[in-house]
Every structure is written in C-alpha cells, then in structure tokens.
Design a protein around this motif. Structure first.
Motif: not given
Length: 411
Positions: A155-172
């Motif tokens: 899924i494109p992270q159009v709002f600038g979200g940063e992913l830690r992996n495919l199941y967890q987000k890092e920030a944003g």
C-alpha cells in the motif's frame, strides 16, 4: 483458501495478498526493492552499523568499544529472541536502557549513535555502487526476495508514514489494509444512503431486490431496534444505529472475500466503535440531564438518611461508573471475539487438510475422502460465518440502542 490466507483475514498489514502469479516481482538489484524490504536486509543493517561506528569513532566518542566488539555485540543481539531484523538504532536504544536499568549512567556514545543512525538512510544505501561489499546481493538472494514479495501489493504510504516492516509502522501516519477496507465500506455506505435518500425524498417506492433488501434492513432497524429500545427521541439516534449496523456489516462481509480481511477482527477497530458508542450515549445524556446531571444519573434514586447516603451513594457511583465502562468494553470485545473465532476455526480446519497433504504427498485413496470432508466443513463454516456477520452487526446495533436509552433515561 489456504491456511496462510485465512490468517491474513485476522492480522492487519500494509499490503494486500493475492495469488503470486497475479502480482509477480522481478527486481534485479538492491535498489529496485521497496524501502521497507531493504531496511530488513542484513546487508543494509550491517552497512548502517559500520557507518554509525565510523562516525562515532571520528567524533571521538568516549567509551566506544572496538569495531569488532561493536559489530559482534550487535550481531549477537540480533540473534536473541525477538530481535531479528531490528536496525542498529534499536540496538543502541537497548544499550542505553540496559545501562540505566543496571543503575549506571546512560551510554553517551549509544545515545549519540541513535541520532547518527538516522542520517544513514535506505536511500543512501540504494545509491551505493553495485560492487560495494554490502550491496553485493547474490542472485539467489534476489530470487528469494522476489519470490517472497510476489503476491504482495504494498500500500503506497502517501501521507509519509514510515514502516518498520510489513506489519508494523515505525513513525507517522501509515495506511494499513484494514484502513483501506474501512474507507471503501464507508464510501459504499455513503453512496447507498444518498441514493436511497433521493428515492425516498422523491416519493419513489423501492423497486428491485437490492433496494427492497436495503429498505427491509433500514425499516427494521428504525422500528424494532431504535424505537423499540430508545424511549425518548429515538428518531434522533436512528442514523447512528443505521451507520453502525451497515459499517460493521460491511467490515464483517469483507472478511469473507478471499485475500481481503475483516477490520472487525482488530481490537483497535472494535474498541474504537465501543468508545464511540460511549461518547454518543454520554453526550445524549448530557443534553438531557446536563453536564453534571448525566453523571449523577448513574446512581439510582434512593431515599436514604443523609448519614447513610454520604457513604452509600459515592460507592454506588463508583460501581455504576465501572459498570458503564465495563459493559462498553465488553461491547467491543464481544464483536472482536466472534469475528476472530470463525477465522481461527477455519484456519484449524484448513490446516488439517494441509497437514494431510504434506504427510502423504499426493493425496491417496484414503486422504481424498478426508480432504473432501474438511473442504465441505470449511464451506459450511463459511456459511455460518456469513450468518454471524449479520448477527453481530445486529447485536452491536441493539446493544447500542439499549445503552443510549440507559444513559438518556432517568433511573
């Protein structure tokens, strides 16, 4: 439906899963892979760790161990349970926390290392020449990564979200699969409601199986759920009951579509819905009894002597307040448990078929009947889940009406 596909209905992710042949990946080098995937690669993590160490050494960090010890300790930490794939920043944060827990001062070089690591990004790693020692990805690794990513539509992270992996987000603000499904459910509900409202405003009778079906649900919810259970001002709450019912129903039904998922199988969704019901009920109560009166209304009216009332009524207030919070928490957990349970049972049944096939290789004359029975059982259970999808949406709407009535009715 395979067992791993059933599991995806329960767990939220930042990608949609489809058959591998529908969405193949054919990346040729490290620079072609998605950032979140490169971030988890040992080559990137090793490069980042070396760069951070060299930068700390150049800055003259006090207490910094030798490079060999630094890298060895980091790699050893990666092999500890729960640390696989974690970047150097998490290791350095661990070192700081470990030093504080042991009663000492925070490691200054580790604190500085966390800041330095942020400067060595995936983009910098992708820009390295192909012959760099940390980006010499073997053809077998690239092929394995392509195979692992095939069938995954990120899924494109159009709002600038940063992913830690495919199941967890890092920030944003990161967009997950369940968020996309919820958005589509909301769009579908909005389109249907607008079209239905236009028909009603123009005096048109519902024609066709679809509009008759919608009319049946809307009429039933208004008459037998809202008006039957909310004694004062039921019409004001009918749109809320409609919205909750159709939103939950839509989310439940998406869980029965292959390669989709049920957002109501996530506790964050169900508890949020329950909290929304709590706020709606308390706001309606505040409108009826006042901001203070809605809280005082929690305590049943009792004619008690003042001395006893001073003791009993505060205790009753605490008990009723806890009861209010608990029953709304149970409202969310009930929906979650019912939606997850069906998928878990399906996973167990389909797992039996997979285990049988693995044990005997090509299905034999003995295995075939067992597999057929399991598949038929899965189909029947899916039909039961379809019934549960409607039932739980109705139960949630019914309990919402009861709770609103309780909070707007004088005890």
């Amino acid at each position: 439906m395979a067992a791993d596909e059933i599991l995806l209905h329960i767990k939220d992710s930042y990608y949609f899963e489809v058959p591998k042949w529908l969405w193949k990946h054919d990346h040729q080098s490290h620079s072609d892979f998605p950032d979140v995937w490169v971030k988890l690669d040992p080559g990137f993590q090793s490069w980042q760790a070396h760069e951070v160490y060299h930068r700390l050494a150049e800055d003259g960090a006090v207490g910094l161990p030798s490079e060999a010890d630094f890298i060895h300790d980091y790699e050893h930490w990666l092999h500890e349970p729960g640390n696989h794939g974690k970047p150097i920043t998490r290791y350095l944060t661990h070192k700081v926390d470990e030093s504080l827990t042991s009663g000492g001062e925070a490691l200054v070089w580790a604190e500085r290392g966390v800041e330095v690591a942020e400067e060595y990004t995936v983009a910098d790693y992708k820009a390295l020449p192909a012959d760099h020692q940390h980006v010499k990805w073997a053809p077998t690794k690239i092929e394995g990564y392509n195979q692992a990513l095939s069938g995954k539509i990120l899924i494109p992270q159009v709002f600038g979200g940063e992913l830690r992996n495919l199941y967890q987000k890092e920030a944003g603000f990161a967009i997950s699969k369940f968020m996309v499904i919820e958005f589509f459910v909301a769009v579908i509900i909005t389109a249907v409601f607008i079209a239905y409202a236009r028909r009603v405003s123009q005096g048109q009778l519902p024609k066709g199986w679809f509009w008759n079906l919608i009319d049946v649900f809307i009429t039933f919810l208004r008459k037998d759920v809202a008006k039957a259970n909310i004694h004062h001002g039921a019409d004001h709450f009918v749109p809320i009951i409609w919205t909750l019912f159709f939103f939950i129903l839509g989310c439940n039904l998406f869980g029965l579509i292959p390669w989709m998922g049920s957002p109501t199988g996530s506790i964050s969704v169900t508890v949020t819905l329950a909290v929304a019901v709590l706020f709606i009920g308390m706001a309606a109560g505040a409108r009826t009894f006042g901001v203070v009166g809605v809280w005082l209304n929690l305590v049943p009216g009792m004619e008690l002597p003042t001395v006893i009332a001073i003791i009993i009524k505060p205790m009753m207030f605490i008990i009723e307040l806890l009861g209010l919070l608990i029953k709304h928490a149970v409202l969310g957990i009930r929906l979650l448990a019912n939606m997850v349970a069906g998928h878990v049972v399906l996973l167990a049944i389909m797992g039996l078929a997979v285990q049988i096939q693995t044990a005997v290789g090509v299905p034999s004359a003995v295995a075939w009947p067992v597999v057929i029975v399991i598949l038929l059982g899965s189909v029947l259970l899916s039909c039961l889940e379809l019934f549960v999808a409607f039932l739980q949406a109705y139960v949630f709407a019914l309990l919402t009406a009861l709770f609103i009535n309780s909070e707007t009715h004088s005890h």
